[in-house]
Write a protein that holds these residues in place. Structure first.
Motif, PDB file in Angstrom:
ATOM      1  N   SER A  67      70.919  72.780  80.739  1.00 17.39           N
ATOM      2  CA  SER A  67      69.872  72.105  79.972  1.00 17.39           C
ATOM      3  C   SER A  67      68.571  72.221  80.743  1.00 17.39           C
ATOM      4  O   SER A  67      68.573  72.295  81.977  1.00 17.39           O
ATOM      5  N   PHE A  68      67.495  72.294  79.998  1.00 13.83           N
ATOM      6  CA  PHE A  68      66.194  72.377  80.655  1.00 13.83           C
ATOM      7  C   PHE A  68      65.085  71.821  79.786  1.00 13.83           C
ATOM      8  O   PHE A  68      65.216  71.720  78.572  1.00 13.83           O
ATOM      9  N   LEU A  69      64.029  71.436  80.457  1.00 17.09           N
ATOM     10  CA  LEU A  69      62.775  71.047  79.816  1.00 17.09           C
ATOM     11  C   LEU A  69      61.772  72.156  80.058  1.00 17.09           C
ATOM     12  O   LEU A  69      61.680  72.685  81.170  1.00 17.09           O
ATOM     13  N   TRP A  70      61.042  72.517  79.045  1.00 12.03           N
ATOM     14  CA  TRP A  70      59.928  73.441  79.209  1.00 12.03           C
ATOM     15  C   TRP A  70      58.675  72.657  78.860  1.00 12.03           C
ATOM     16  O   TRP A  70      58.473  72.277  77.703  1.00 12.03           O
ATOM     17  N   LEU A  71      57.905  72.341  79.894  1.00 10.64           N
ATOM     18  CA  LEU A  71      56.706  71.524  79.734  1.00 10.64           C
ATOM     19  C   LEU A  71      55.576  72.115  80.574  1.00 10.64           C
ATOM     20  O   LEU A  71      55.834  72.856  81.530  1.00 10.64           O
ATOM     21  N   PRO A  72      54.333  71.772  80.264  1.00  7.54           N
ATOM     22  CA  PRO A  72      53.229  72.279  81.071  1.00  7.54           C
ATOM     23  C   PRO A  72      53.359  71.944  82.560  1.00  7.54           C
ATOM     24  O   PRO A  72      52.951  72.719  83.420  1.00  7.54           O
ATOM     25  N   GLY A  73      54.003  70.830  82.880  1.00 12.01           N
ATOM     26  CA  GLY A  73      54.145  70.422  84.271  1.00 12.01           C
ATOM     27  C   GLY A  73      55.290  71.078  85.017  1.00 12.01           C
ATOM     28  O   GLY A  73      55.446  70.891  86.223  1.00 12.01           O
ATOM     29  N   PRO A  76      62.159  72.098  84.875  1.00  9.90           N
ATOM     30  CA  PRO A  76      63.366  71.732  85.617  1.00  9.90           C
ATOM     31  C   PRO A  76      64.605  72.023  84.779  1.00  9.90           C
ATOM     32  O   PRO A  76      64.566  71.933  83.551  1.00  9.90           O
ATOM     33  N   PHE A  77      65.691  72.424  85.455  1.00 11.23           N
ATOM     34  CA  PHE A  77      66.930  72.608  84.710  1.00 11.23           C
ATOM     35  C   PHE A  77      68.118  72.119  85.500  1.00 11.23           C
ATOM     36  O   PHE A  77      68.064  71.924  86.709  1.00 11.23           O
ATOM     37  N   LEU A  78      69.202  71.921  84.767  1.00 11.16           N
ATOM     38  CA  LEU A  78      70.425  71.382  85.327  1.00 11.16           C
ATOM     39  C   LEU A  78      71.601  72.134  84.713  1.00 11.16           C
ATOM     40  O   LEU A  78      71.641  72.349  83.504  1.00 11.16           O
ATOM     41  N   VAL A  79      72.553  72.540  85.558  1.00  5.59           N
ATOM     42  CA  VAL A  79      73.791  73.171  85.107  1.00  5.59           C
ATOM     43  C   VAL A  79      74.935  72.253  85.531  1.00  5.59           C
ATOM     44  O   VAL A  79      74.978  71.804  86.686  1.00  5.59           O
ATOM     45  N   VAL A  80      75.849  71.973  84.617  1.00  8.73           N
ATOM     46  CA  VAL A  80      77.012  71.133  84.920  1.00  8.73           C
ATOM     47  C   VAL A  80      78.261  71.947  84.604  1.00  8.73           C
ATOM     48  O   VAL A  80      78.369  72.534  83.522  1.00  8.73           O
ATOM     49  N   LEU A  81      79.194  71.999  85.565  1.00 12.15           N
ATOM     50  CA  LEU A  81      80.436  72.739  85.409  1.00 12.15           C
ATOM     51  C   LEU A  81      81.602  71.755  85.376  1.00 12.15           C
ATOM     52  O   LEU A  81      81.737  70.910  86.261  1.00 12.15           O
ATOM     53  N   PHE A  82      82.439  71.876  84.331  1.00  7.87           N
ATOM     54  CA  PHE A  82      83.588  70.996  84.138  1.00  7.87           C
ATOM     55  C   PHE A  82      84.885  71.795  84.277  1.00  7.87           C
ATOM     56  O   PHE A  82      84.972  72.919  83.783  1.00  7.87           O
ATOM     57  N   SER A  83      85.903  71.208  84.909  1.00 10.87           N
ATOM     58  CA  SER A  83      87.240  71.799  84.951  1.00 10.87           C
ATOM     59  C   SER A  83      88.004  71.345  83.716  1.00 10.87           C
ATOM     60  O   SER A  83      88.119  70.140  83.469  1.00 10.87           O
TER      61      SER A  83
END
Length: 101
Positions: A67-73, A76-83
């Motif tokens: 997931s990520f935000l695309w903003l002028p500032g 940031p992104f985040l990846v989550v891995l589940f078993s």
């Protein structure tokens, strides 16, 4: 407890060649139909976008999302891995810019 990894740590754990091989292998699994890769979900923001991209690799036994935000500032992104076998969060990767990884 999940492994929390920053983008700087990922760069130390995985060479570009190893990352390329992993991506190539995942595309082979996708072609064989053992990966579910639905379309990303996007939510428009006044000055940008919020996106979530889920995926399940049945052969490797993992589900994940980016997931990520695309903003002028920033982006940031985040990846989550589940078993799938253990029914738990295995790893979380955070970065300040989507293209850094």
């Amino acid at each position: 407890m999940p492994l929390y990894v920053t983008e700087a740590q990922v760069a130390k754990l995985l060479t570009p060649a190893e990352a390329f091989a992993a991506v190539e292998a995942s595309l082979g699994r996708l072609a064989r139909g053992v990966i579910d890769n639905p379309a990303r979900v996007r939510a428009e923001l006044p000055d940008g976008l919020f996106a979530v991209m889920p995926c399940v690799d049945h052969e490797l036994g993992y589900a994940g999302l980016k997931s990520f935000l695309w903003l002028p500032g920033g982006t940031p992104f985040l990846v989550v891995l589940f078993s799938l076998e253990q029914a738990r969060v295995e790893a979380i990767v955070e970065a300040d810019y989507l293209g850094q990884l």
